[in-house]
Design a protein around this motif. Sequence first.
Motif, short mmCIF file in Angstrom:
data_model
loop_
_atom_site.label_atom_id
_atom_site.label_comp_id
_atom_site.label_asym_id
_atom_site.label_seq_id
_atom_site.Cartn_x
_atom_site.Cartn_y
_atom_site.Cartn_z
N ALA A 1 -12.96 7.69 6.18
CA ALA A 1 -12.32 7.91 7.48
C ALA A 1 -12.64 9.29 8.04
CB ALA A 1 -10.81 7.72 7.35
N LEU A 2 -12.58 10.30 7.19
CA LEU A 2 -12.79 11.69 7.64
C LEU A 2 -14.20 11.91 8.14
CD1 LEU A 2 -11.36 14.39 7.91
CD2 LEU A 2 -12.00 14.93 5.56
N SER A 3 -15.19 11.40 7.42
CA SER A 3 -16.57 11.58 7.85
C SER A 3 -16.89 10.74 9.08
CB SER A 3 -17.54 11.24 6.70
OG SER A 3 -17.31 9.93 6.21
N THR A 4 -16.28 9.54 9.18
CA THR A 4 -16.56 8.66 10.32
C THR A 4 -15.98 9.20 11.61
OG1 THR A 4 -16.65 6.72 8.87
CG2 THR A 4 -16.27 6.31 11.20
N LEU B 1 -7.56 15.93 21.44
CA LEU B 1 -6.33 16.18 20.68
C LEU B 1 -6.11 15.12 19.61
CD1 LEU B 1 -3.78 17.28 23.46
CD2 LEU B 1 -4.98 18.73 21.80
N PHE B 2 -6.41 13.87 19.95
CA PHE B 2 -6.25 12.80 18.97
C PHE B 2 -7.22 12.99 17.81
CE2 PHE B 2 -7.41 8.51 17.42
CZ PHE B 2 -6.16 8.12 16.93
N GLN B 3 -8.47 13.37 18.11
CA GLN B 3 -9.43 13.63 17.04
C GLN B 3 -8.96 14.78 16.16
OE1 GLN B 3 -13.21 15.65 17.73
NE2 GLN B 3 -14.30 13.98 16.71
N MET B 4 -8.40 15.83 16.79
CA MET B 4 -7.89 16.95 16.02
C MET B 4 -6.78 16.50 15.08
SD MET B 4 -6.05 20.42 17.41
CE MET B 4 -4.37 19.84 17.20
N TRP B 5 -5.88 15.65 15.57
CA TRP B 5 -4.79 15.13 14.73
C TRP B 5 -5.34 14.32 13.57
CZ3 TRP B 5 -2.93 9.94 14.11
CH2 TRP B 5 -1.73 9.87 13.38
N ILE B 6 -6.31 13.45 13.85
CA ILE B 6 -6.90 12.62 12.79
C ILE B 6 -7.58 13.50 11.74
CG2 ILE B 6 -8.72 10.94 12.29
CD1 ILE B 6 -6.40 9.57 13.43
N VAL B 7 -8.39 14.46 12.18
CA VAL B 7 -9.15 15.31 11.25
C VAL B 7 -8.21 16.09 10.35
CG1 VAL B 7 -10.63 17.36 11.11
CG2 VAL B 7 -11.24 15.50 12.66
N PHE C 1 -6.22 13.80 7.86
CA PHE C 1 -6.99 13.32 6.70
C PHE C 1 -7.38 14.47 5.77
CE2 PHE C 1 -7.55 9.36 9.12
CZ PHE C 1 -7.28 8.45 8.10
N GLN C 2 -7.55 15.67 6.32
CA GLN C 2 -7.75 16.83 5.44
C GLN C 2 -6.52 17.01 4.55
OE1 GLN C 2 -8.48 19.82 8.46
NE2 GLN C 2 -10.66 19.93 7.95
N GLY C 3 -5.34 16.91 5.14
CA GLY C 3 -4.10 17.04 4.37
C GLY C 3 -3.93 15.91 3.37
N ARG D 1 4.11 1.76 -10.74
CA ARG D 1 3.53 1.34 -9.47
C ARG D 1 4.38 1.79 -8.28
NH1 ARG D 1 0.05 -3.93 -8.84
NH2 ARG D 1 -0.98 -2.63 -10.37
N GLN D 2 5.70 1.79 -8.49
CA GLN D 2 6.60 2.22 -7.42
C GLN D 2 6.40 3.70 -7.10
OE1 GLN D 2 10.77 1.91 -8.35
NE2 GLN D 2 11.39 1.89 -6.20
N LEU D 3 6.25 4.54 -8.14
CA LEU D 3 6.02 5.96 -7.91
C LEU D 3 4.68 6.19 -7.22
CD1 LEU D 3 6.87 8.92 -8.29
CD2 LEU D 3 5.68 8.89 -10.49
N VAL D 4 3.66 5.47 -7.65
CA VAL D 4 2.34 5.60 -7.02
C VAL D 4 2.41 5.25 -5.54
CG1 VAL D 4 -0.02 4.70 -6.98
CG2 VAL D 4 1.07 5.23 -9.17
N THR D 5 3.16 4.20 -5.20
CA THR D 5 3.34 3.81 -3.80
C THR D 5 4.05 4.90 -3.02
OG1 THR D 5 3.47 1.48 -4.45
CG2 THR D 5 4.30 2.06 -2.26
N HIS D 6 5.10 5.48 -3.60
CA HIS D 6 5.83 6.55 -2.94
C HIS D 6 4.94 7.78 -2.73
CE1 HIS D 6 9.95 4.83 -4.39
NE2 HIS D 6 9.46 4.19 -3.34
N ILE D 7 4.12 8.10 -3.73
CA ILE D 7 3.20 9.23 -3.60
C ILE D 7 2.20 8.97 -2.47
CG2 ILE D 7 1.31 10.47 -4.72
CD1 ILE D 7 2.85 10.18 -7.36
N ALA D 8 1.66 7.76 -2.43
CA ALA D 8 0.69 7.41 -1.38
C ALA D 8 1.30 7.55 0.01
CB ALA D 8 0.18 5.98 -1.60
N VAL D 9 2.53 7.08 0.17
CA VAL D 9 3.22 7.20 1.46
C VAL D 9 3.49 8.67 1.77
CG1 VAL D 9 5.33 6.66 2.73
CG2 VAL D 9 4.24 4.90 1.32
N GLY D 10 3.92 9.42 0.76
CA GLY D 10 4.24 10.83 0.96
C GLY D 10 3.05 11.67 1.37
N VAL D 11 1.92 11.50 0.67
CA VAL D 11 0.74 12.32 0.98
C VAL D 11 0.14 11.92 2.33
CG1 VAL D 11 0.20 12.70 -1.45
CG2 VAL D 11 -0.92 10.83 -0.24
N THR D 12 0.46 10.74 2.83
CA THR D 12 -0.02 10.32 4.15
C THR D 12 0.88 10.85 5.26
OG1 THR D 12 -0.96 8.29 3.20
CG2 THR D 12 -0.63 8.34 5.59
#
Length: 316
Positions: free
Chosen positions: A74-77, A100-106, A109-111, A140-151
Amino acid sequence: MPITNATVFMPSVLTFIGIPGLETIQCWIGIPFCAMYIIALAGNSLLLIIIKTEPSLHEPMYIFLAMLGATDIALSTIIVPKMLGIFWFHLPEIYFDVCLFQMWIVHTFQGIESGVLLAMALDRYVAICYPLRHATIFTRQLVTHIAVGVTLRPAILVIPCLLLIKCRLKFYRTKLISHTYCEHMALLKLATEDVSINKFYGLLGAFIVGGLDFILISLSYVQIFITVFHLPQKEAHLKAFNTCVPHICVFFQFYLLAFFSFFTHRSGSYIPSYIHITLSNLYLLVPPFLNPLVYGVKTKHIRDKVVKMFCSKDQA
């Protein structure tokens, strides 16, 4: 700052310069960038396919690796097609709101990438320092929470940057952006008004995401090394160290480029602009390019699956 006749009020369209000082050779610079992008797409896509189709790889470490691969794609595209449009097809314009939208996306995804690297470091920390508790901690539940959190963390933190630009900054000295994509500091340099609040929040957001992640990742690997060196058997030393090597390589190359890009942007008067613009591009292109190569070579399970996949095709 006083408003002059040359000042632009809320420009609807901005124009990318590309890499300042290297405009005459940008068409050639685009070739290695394009090659890196194609390799990044192919490598990360292969990584995702292998992890998805192989049940034995449905473990936290490989799930985080799949997240890293998806983030890299996603980041490179989001930047390379527009960059090549500037370099090869003379399409430098972009709508202000799209910018501005591109700045938000970039920056989001860096974060996310930084957060995934932290999650991988913590996974290795628990796996090596507390191996008997790893399965019960990294459920699996913790992994899901981490994935949501880092996003959500960077996605939410970057939004005020957009609002501060959209609502506070009305006058710009030029429509020309000395960059190949929309980046926070590159936009602030165009404004004629006071941007101290914008810069402060940008620094705060960078520390909350990148700074804290860097500290926690470093502490995790220090503790891992302490634990590894106290293991009684040399084979256990080697095995534990080998599981961490690809993570450490990815960690260093990501944050090394991040720090170079971050500090060169804030020391623009001392460093030629073409250097920090090139570093900014490499910061977003090198990790997606190298990550699948590093993990493909250094991670035995993935390496074996790649060999098996291509050998079975040859035999067929």
